[in-house]
Structure formats: C-alpha cells, structure tokens
Design an enzyme around this catalytic site. Sequence first.
Site, PDB file in Angstrom:
ATOM      1  N   LYS A 189      32.544  36.854  57.873  1.00 10.36           N
ATOM      2  CA  LYS A 189      33.345  36.798  56.850  1.00 10.36           C
ATOM      3  C   LYS A 189      33.453  38.348  56.029  1.00 10.36           C
ATOM      4  O   LYS A 189      32.549  38.670  55.602  1.00 10.36           O
ATOM      5  CB  LYS A 189      32.806  35.939  55.427  1.00 10.36           C
ATOM      6  CG  LYS A 189      33.903  35.923  54.315  1.00 10.36           C
ATOM      7  CD  LYS A 189      33.335  36.342  53.112  1.00 10.36           C
ATOM      8  CE  LYS A 189      34.004  36.490  51.862  1.00 10.36           C
ATOM      9  NZ  LYS A 189      34.666  38.011  51.996  1.00 10.36           N
ATOM     10  N   GLY A 242      25.555  43.800  50.924  1.00 11.91           N
ATOM     11  CA  GLY A 242      26.133  43.706  49.806  1.00 11.91           C
ATOM     12  C   GLY A 242      25.549  44.045  48.595  1.00 11.91           C
ATOM     13  O   GLY A 242      24.431  44.373  48.628  1.00 11.91           O
ATOM     14  N   SER A 243      25.852  43.333  47.364  1.00 12.41           N
ATOM     15  CA  SER A 243      25.291  43.667  46.171  1.00 12.41           C
ATOM     16  C   SER A 243      23.920  42.523  46.059  1.00 12.41           C
ATOM     17  O   SER A 243      23.932  41.594  46.617  1.00 12.41           O
ATOM     18  CB  SER A 243      26.020  43.539  44.879  1.00 12.41           C
ATOM     19  OG  SER A 243      26.595  42.135  44.993  1.00 12.41           O
ATOM     20  N   GLY A 247      23.375  38.893  46.816  1.00 11.89           N
ATOM     21  CA  GLY A 247      22.332  38.306  47.641  1.00 11.89           C
ATOM     22  C   GLY A 247      21.455  37.296  46.949  1.00 11.89           C
ATOM     23  O   GLY A 247      21.021  36.360  47.758  1.00 11.89           O
ATOM     24  N   GLU A 265      20.606  43.149  53.049  1.00  8.92           N
ATOM     25  CA  GLU A 265      20.716  44.399  52.893  1.00  8.92           C
ATOM     26  C   GLU A 265      21.469  44.848  51.704  1.00  8.92           C
ATOM     27  O   GLU A 265      22.883  44.649  51.668  1.00  8.92           O
ATOM     28  CB  GLU A 265      21.609  45.093  54.224  1.00  8.92           C
ATOM     29  CG  GLU A 265      20.737  44.863  55.378  1.00  8.92           C
ATOM     30  CD  GLU A 265      19.513  45.599  55.790  1.00  8.92           C
ATOM     31  OE1 GLU A 265      19.393  46.555  55.132  1.00  8.92           O
ATOM     32  OE2 GLU A 265      18.528  45.089  56.759  1.00  8.92           O
ATOM     33  N   CYS A 300      25.649  52.966  50.561  1.00  8.20           N
ATOM     34  CA  CYS A 300      24.475  52.132  50.127  1.00  8.20           C
ATOM     35  C   CYS A 300      23.377  53.236  50.082  1.00  8.20           C
ATOM     36  O   CYS A 300      22.605  53.028  49.006  1.00  8.20           O
ATOM     37  CB  CYS A 300      23.963  51.075  51.074  1.00  8.20           C
ATOM     38  SG  CYS A 300      23.622  51.538  52.731  1.00  8.20           S
ATOM     39  N   GLU A 399      23.222  50.590  40.023  1.00 12.89           N
ATOM     40  CA  GLU A 399      24.097  50.920  41.125  1.00 12.89           C
ATOM     41  C   GLU A 399      25.570  51.011  40.594  1.00 12.89           C
ATOM     42  O   GLU A 399      25.801  50.088  40.413  1.00 12.89           O
ATOM     43  CB  GLU A 399      23.950  50.078  42.276  1.00 12.89           C
ATOM     44  CG  GLU A 399      24.501  50.790  43.345  1.00 12.89           C
ATOM     45  CD  GLU A 399      24.515  49.782  44.758  1.00 12.89           C
ATOM     46  OE1 GLU A 399      24.717  48.595  44.487  1.00 12.89           O
ATOM     47  OE2 GLU A 399      24.159  50.488  45.725  1.00 12.89           O
TER      48      GLU A 399
HETATM   49  P1  NAD Z   1      29.635  42.328  47.043  1.00 14.28           P
HETATM   50  O1  NAD Z   1      28.214  41.824  47.347  1.00 14.28           O
HETATM   51  O2  NAD Z   1      30.378  42.313  45.911  1.00 14.28           O
HETATM   52  O3  NAD Z   1      30.329  41.660  48.250  1.00 14.28           O
HETATM   53  C1  NAD Z   1      29.772  41.688  49.553  1.00 14.28           C
HETATM   54  C2  NAD Z   1      30.335  40.378  50.482  1.00 14.28           C
HETATM   55  O4  NAD Z   1      29.924  38.996  49.789  1.00 14.28           O
HETATM   56  C3  NAD Z   1      32.045  40.331  50.336  1.00 14.28           C
HETATM   57  O5  NAD Z   1      32.361  40.084  51.775  1.00 14.28           O
HETATM   58  C4  NAD Z   1      32.257  39.489  49.272  1.00 14.28           C
HETATM   59  O6  NAD Z   1      33.440  38.758  49.348  1.00 14.28           O
HETATM   60  C5  NAD Z   1      31.192  38.375  49.250  1.00 14.28           C
HETATM   61  N1  NAD Z   1      30.798  37.569  48.300  1.00 14.28           N
HETATM   62  C6  NAD Z   1      30.908  37.899  47.083  1.00 14.28           C
HETATM   63  N2  NAD Z   1      30.750  36.909  46.338  1.00 14.28           N
HETATM   64  C7  NAD Z   1      30.094  35.798  47.192  1.00 14.28           C
HETATM   65  C8  NAD Z   1      29.498  34.620  46.754  1.00 14.28           C
HETATM   66  N3  NAD Z   1      29.297  34.257  45.642  1.00 14.28           N
HETATM   67  N4  NAD Z   1      28.940  33.940  47.944  1.00 14.28           N
HETATM   68  C9  NAD Z   1      28.968  34.551  49.217  1.00 14.28           C
HETATM   69  N5  NAD Z   1      29.706  35.760  49.309  1.00 14.28           N
HETATM   70  C10 NAD Z   1      30.188  36.303  48.457  1.00 14.28           C
HETATM   71  O7  NAD Z   1      29.530  43.943  47.425  1.00 14.28           O
HETATM   72  P2  NAD Z   1      30.582  44.987  47.881  1.00 14.28           P
HETATM   73  O8  NAD Z   1      31.118  45.358  46.494  1.00 14.28           O
HETATM   74  O9  NAD Z   1      31.477  44.414  48.694  1.00 14.28           O
HETATM   75  O10 NAD Z   1      30.023  46.038  48.383  1.00 14.28           O
HETATM   76  C11 NAD Z   1      28.875  47.186  47.879  1.00 14.28           C
HETATM   77  C12 NAD Z   1      27.536  46.697  47.860  1.00 14.28           C
HETATM   78  O11 NAD Z   1      27.031  46.453  48.961  1.00 14.28           O
HETATM   79  C13 NAD Z   1      26.687  47.852  46.936  1.00 14.28           C
HETATM   80  O12 NAD Z   1      25.752  47.033  46.110  1.00 14.28           O
HETATM   81  C14 NAD Z   1      26.014  48.447  48.177  1.00 14.28           C
HETATM   82  O13 NAD Z   1      24.732  48.957  47.878  1.00 14.28           O
HETATM   83  C15 NAD Z   1      25.960  47.181  49.246  1.00 14.28           C
HETATM   84  N6  NAD Z   1      25.553  47.683  50.506  1.00 14.28           N
HETATM   85  C16 NAD Z   1      24.485  47.887  50.972  1.00 14.28           C
HETATM   86  C17 NAD Z   1      24.036  48.224  52.277  1.00 14.28           C
HETATM   87  C18 NAD Z   1      22.746  48.452  52.960  1.00 14.28           C
HETATM   88  O14 NAD Z   1      22.593  48.644  54.129  1.00 14.28           O
HETATM   89  N7  NAD Z   1      21.739  47.842  52.074  1.00 14.28           N
HETATM   90  C19 NAD Z   1      25.286  48.784  53.127  1.00 14.28           C
HETATM   91  C20 NAD Z   1      26.428  48.767  52.432  1.00 14.28           C
HETATM   92  C21 NAD Z   1      26.724  48.370  51.131  1.00 14.28           C
END
Ligand code: NAD
Length: 495
Positions: A189, A242-243, A247, A265, A300, A399
């Site tokens: 996804k 993601g965030s 997570g 991550e 990130c 963040e």
């Molecule tokens: P996000 O957590 O909002 O979304 C990430 C993914 O999760 C998207 O595909 C989103 O549609 C999905 N998502 C959203 N709500 C969900 C739910 N309830 N259930 C399951 N999936 C859901 O993050 P973002 O805004 O897309 O990306 C930015 C974040 O990603 C920042 O916190 C950044 O630090 C992190 N990030 C971490 C790394 C790493 O390697 N540690 C790398 C890149 C980005």
Amino acid sequence: MIDFARIQSLAESPVPPQKHLINGVAQASTNGASLDVFSPRNGEVLTRIADGTAADVDLAVVAARKAFDSGVWANQPPFARKKVLMRLADLIEEHAYEIAVLGVRDNGTEIGMALKAEPGSAAGTFRYYGEAIDKINGEVAPTGPNHLGLVLRQAIGVVGVIVPWNFPLMIGAWKIAPALAVGNSVVLKPSETASLSLLCMAELALQAGIPEGVFNVVTGKGSVVGEAIGLHDDIDVLAFTGSAFVGRKLMEYSARSNLKHVYLELGGKSPNIVFADAPDIDEAVAAAVNGIFRNSGQVCVAGSRLLVEKSIHGDFVEKLKAGAEGLTVGDPLDPVSDVGAINSEVQLDKNLDYIAIADDDGATRVTGGERILQDSGGYYMSPAVFDNVSSDMRIAQEEVFGPVLSVMPFEDEADAVRIANSTVYGLAAGVWTSDLSRAHRMIQKVRSGVVHVNCYGGTDITVPLGGMKQSGNGHDKSLHALDKYTALKTAWIAI
Ligand code: NAD
C-alpha cells in the site's frame, strides 16, 4: 549528467487514471471509487488513483496467498528468482526518467535527488538482494554424534508493506526486494500522495517475470486500505515506514488480529552535533544545511536538531543563515531549484503551524518559515532556522518533517549527550570533531540507529537502517533485512 530536455518533455505528459494491481491485473476498486492526485508543483490535479476498500485488500491477499502456496515463485531455485530481480533492476534503470519525473510530479522531490534516490537506488536494491539470495546458507548446529541439527531459513508467506510519501520507490524497494528475494508474496500500500512511481514499478515487475499474484498493489487511504492490511488475518508480516502515530496503530491491529510480526521504521528528531574542534567548520555548515533542507526536510534522518558548542555558536548561526537563504526554492523539475515542493497542502499547513508554535514558545526565528511562490499554485516554503531552542520546546521534541531547523547551543560533551538523547526518538545523529576518542565516545553514548562522524546523511545499501527508542524496530537494507522476511526453522534429526 542530467538530461533536462528529456525531463521537460516528460513533465507535461498526461497521466492516465490508475488502478490497483491485483493478481497481475489492473483493477478498479470494488466500489468504483477513486481519489484525485494533486501535484505539489502547481496544486493541479495530476490524475486519479483507485480508492481501495477492505474488499480490495482481501482480493490482493487471497491472490498473494494462492501464489505463495502454489510455489510458483517461492519454489523457484534462488538463481531463477535472482535472474528475475536482476531483470527488474535493468527495467527500472531503462525507465529511470519516466519513473523519476512521474514521482516528482506526484510528491515534489527535487529531480536531481529523485533520479538518484528513487529509480537509481531501487534498481541497486533489487540487484543487491537478487545477488544475495543464492549465497545465503543455512546452518548445521554443533550437536553430539547422535543427532543432526539443521537451522533453515524459510520464506514466511504474505508480507504487507505500507510506505510513506517521501522516497516511495527507494523505501518500497528496501522492503519489497528482500521480501520477494527469499520467496514471499507481497501486498503493497503506497501513500495516497505518492503512489504513481510504485504502480509503475509493479508493472515493470510483471514484465520482468514476477508471476501474477506475487506482487500486488492496493492504493487508497491509510485509514481504510492500511487498516485492512494491518487487521488482515492472512498477512504474516507487516513492514511499515511512516509516522510513530500510525506505527502504534499497526501494533494494535496486529494484537487485535493474528499477531502478525510488525516491523516499524518511524520518525526522528535527529541531533547533528558540532564541536568547536570540527575539522572544517564550513563543511559542517554545508552538511547541516543539506542535512535538513534537502527534499524540504522530508527525510526521516533529517538533522532537525543542530547542537552547536557555545564557543562557535554565534558565527556558526550566521553561516547557517547565509546557507539557508542561498538556497533556491522552486519547481522541483527546474534544474535551478535546490529545494522542491512540500508534498501536500496538509503537510505545508502542519509545517507552518510548527513555525507559529516555535515563535510562541520563544525560539529565535533567524530566517524563513513563510509560505512562498503562491502564484504557482504549488506548496512551497522558505527554509526556516530557529536559534536558542531549548529541549523542552515542542520544536525540539516533535517531528515536523519539513524544512525547519532548531539550533541548540551546548556547553561541553556531557551537555551535548544529554541534549542529544532528550527526545523519544533515536533514528540518526551526526558528530563533528577532530578528536578520535571523543568521536568514539559519542558513537557509544548517543542513542540512535546510525551515527555519522564528520559527515551527515550518507548511506549505502550494505549497511542497516533502523531506529532505537520510538524510531522503530527491525532494519531495512543490508543482509540483516532478510531476518524480517524469513523464519528460522530447526530440523532435529536422530541418527
Ligand atoms: P504516515 O504515518 O502518515 O503514513 C505512512 C503510511 O501509512 C501511508 O501509506 C498512509 O496511508 C498509511 N496510513 C495512514 N494511516 C493509517 C492507518 N490508520 N493504518 C494503516 N496505515 C495507515 O507517514 P507519512 O506522512 O506518509 O510519512 C512521514 C513519516 O514517515 C515521518 O514520520 C517520517 O519520519 C517517516 N519516515 C521514516 C523513515 C525511516 O526509515 N525510519 C523513512 C521515511 C519516512
């Protein structure tokens, strides 16, 4: 040498509406719904993507499980899977410009960086894991003479992959390539604001010879498609970037469903620490500017907290100001732009909210922090530097994920370690010093998954990336990533 004429010719080509890829077939959502995709370059509707449902996720998981159980991929000898992954890497490179430009129109990253970090890195990742899989052996345990203990690594089954909007192809490949390499099936996804390059890659995977059903993509909202993946009882492993907010939800979904393994991550608030004895102050300034403002801070491992030793703090901040103000923010497809667009209007508003919070909390705004280039219709912001930030301010703890740098002066080494470790995150760090012993002490004491010394942000597929504390668990990249996608099995044989 970047071919800007090619980029310009690809920049305005129409993008047809996109569908899910399930069981090797492009499919609309079961309810027919779709979502507008806005380009952050100009705020215009670029295309539409399928707005997936739980029923679409189920179709994808059924296809993935069927493909896994049939052995059509998992039972191919490793060298055969390797050949397919190598072909996919070649196809990604052949289509690098199409993929990178499409991705930039979708998510706003500067084109130079996108070419390198997206198709460039994805191709390298598929090659790395393709090369690895026929070189990984099981173990024979040192048992007594009456038994033979074999330790086998097996593919686990169906892997759910959920990725964010920054570097979708690179981060997607870090999970998809090792998961496929060892024989699993995948249901991916992408983020709703960066799906296009991954859909393109999934088509290339079919062309490369990944059998139908082995690699599926379901697009749409996180709260629907992501949740359905998290709760699905027939997904064995969930690999997420993601965030921390999402997570947490994924861990809950796992607990409420089949206890699938969840690898996270997550975000960071990474300290980049400059001691007065840094070997080259100008290089440290340039790396600090690059470390927070490239891709508009949507990285990130961005060095969002800059810790500077008090004795050099004043001069350093002057140089930072000049560095930030010297950056050209603009159309990410324009070769003169150093910094591209913010991914979405929602993210831009979030960044501007943090600027107001930092102002209110008493941080000193040195430069930037304004919405700019509004006439373009796109989402742009001037790089912001705040000085005299203290650890208790929200700008030092939360963040932002935007082009916002917090400068925090420190007294000595112990003070630097205390400030560096005073957040819930632990993803990356930087240390600038000429003192080798101090560098090693800092590597040991700073609680983060990576510590850069006299540089910031460099990496390679051969080394793991993963967080400590609330920056996550498990690792992407390197051979260690294979641990997430394989189960260890013991065979205990009486002789
Ligand atoms: P996000 O957590 O909002 O979304 C990430 C993914 O999760 C998207 O595909 C989103 O549609 C999905 N998502 C959203 N709500 C969900 C739910 N309830 N259930 C399951 N999936 C859901 O993050 P973002 O805004 O897309 O990306 C930015 C974040 O990603 C920042 O916190 C950044 O630090 C992190 N990030 C971490 C790394 C790493 O390697 N540690 C790398 C890149 C980005």
